[in-house]
Write an enzyme that holds these catalytic residues in place. Sequence first.
Site, mmCIF file in Angstrom:
data_model
loop_
_atom_site.group_PDB
_atom_site.id
_atom_site.type_symbol
_atom_site.label_atom_id
_atom_site.label_comp_id
_atom_site.label_asym_id
_atom_site.label_seq_id
_atom_site.Cartn_x
_atom_site.Cartn_y
_atom_site.Cartn_z
ATOM 1 N N ASP A 82 43.337 9.124 26.895
ATOM 2 C CA ASP A 82 42.692 9.443 25.619
ATOM 3 C C ASP A 82 43.708 9.809 24.539
ATOM 4 O OD1 ASP A 82 40.466 9.200 27.181
ATOM 5 O OD2 ASP A 82 39.568 11.114 26.614
ATOM 6 N N HIS A 132 45.835 11.838 29.219
ATOM 7 C CA HIS A 132 46.092 11.639 27.791
ATOM 8 C C HIS A 132 47.408 10.915 27.553
ATOM 9 C CE1 HIS A 132 42.989 14.742 27.749
ATOM 10 N NE2 HIS A 132 42.701 14.332 26.535
HETATM 11 ZN ZN LIG Z 1 40.431 13.375 23.216
#
Ligand SMILES: [Zn+2]
Length: 407
Positions: free
Chosen positions: A56, A207
Amino acid sequence: MKNQRNNRQNVSMKWNRRGWAMVLLLLFNYTLFAGIANAEQSTKASETKTVYLTFDDGPSKNTSEVLDILAKEKIKATFFVLGQQAESYPDLVKRIVQEGHQLGNHSYNHAYKPLYTDFREFWRQIIKTENVLNQIVGQRPALLRAPGGTYGNFDASYFEHLGQAEFIIHDWDVDSGDSKRSNVPAAEIIKGVKSGPLKSHITVLMHDGTGHSESVKALPTIIQYYKNNGYQFAALTSEVKPVQFRLAQKSKWVKAALSPEEADRMMMQDAASWPDASLSEVMNRSLPLFVRFGSATWQLNTGEYQMIRDQFYVSLRTMTSRMGGEIQWDGKQQTVILKVGDMQAEMNMIKHVAIVKRPGEENMEVSLDYVMKDGGTQLNLRDLMDIMNVKVLSYIDDGQKREVTVE
Ligand SMILES: [Zn+2]
């Protein structure tokens, strides 16, 4: 993040058009029916275990290293990108797609407050990001991840609106913990992953945004860990049943009022930007659904049912009254009591399970898949059929007519 809950158990067979077709085949041999439960279980046991790694908040400088590692390991993953980042790193967006990974939408700028206090802003950012991605790679991804996850951020209306526009919302099973604070060390990220459950399908949150170089360091060990445990890796597709957190009892945000009509109007203005949307699909939404049972035919109009990814969700209240039954709501237990004839189903809406009681019969457990719409419950038609212990005989959806015949 601490609030995250496990998603509902994926006990039900995916119920799309193929699912209906399969039932029809099975109906040719009624004796097979008793064996379905067992058959389903044994298929599960032999199923390949799959990990869906998701990244992400990118793309960022870290993304190229993540892509290098994935290429070296020959595995595919999913990138939930921010529109703002995509604008800054268009070449990385191209590389993600060229190398066979999946793109998902993660809003334009990730700012929680504007996103979650007004659906108008959430929608605006999703469409803005789509337009950015469409410019770079000609894609309008259907996959969507809510910044911070849906728990406590989405209320039922967000799910409802986005489902209407055919977005597929993915939360996760395992949080690597790499965004708990800045610069979480690689060792802690690896530990976070290892403390997660090892079930047959796992969606892992990581991430690749700015400041996540430790996630890059942790990645090879995480991949090795799942390989050692017999997993294959895959990118998410629209065929994968999404992991979704349950609705929180209380939202973290006070949301601006938005009537369903206004939401529809707003979204229809962007209909051309909906993922995979064509005008005929949009028009299709207004067809009534007929459920035929013996000599009775129940008609469900727009608003009383909806189709989300090939599955019918029918208004529990409407269907119950059409079937001559009644429902009571036990707010304390978060349970709906459904009575039709001498059948009683105790539907636990939090646990997503119904206990079905019939005189002289053993209690039966049915898993519940439902969505909220305008304050009412819409239950997966298939689950309602299971509760009623009726079988599907045929199913027609040819663009002119939607009809399900049950017995
Ligand atoms: Zn996020």
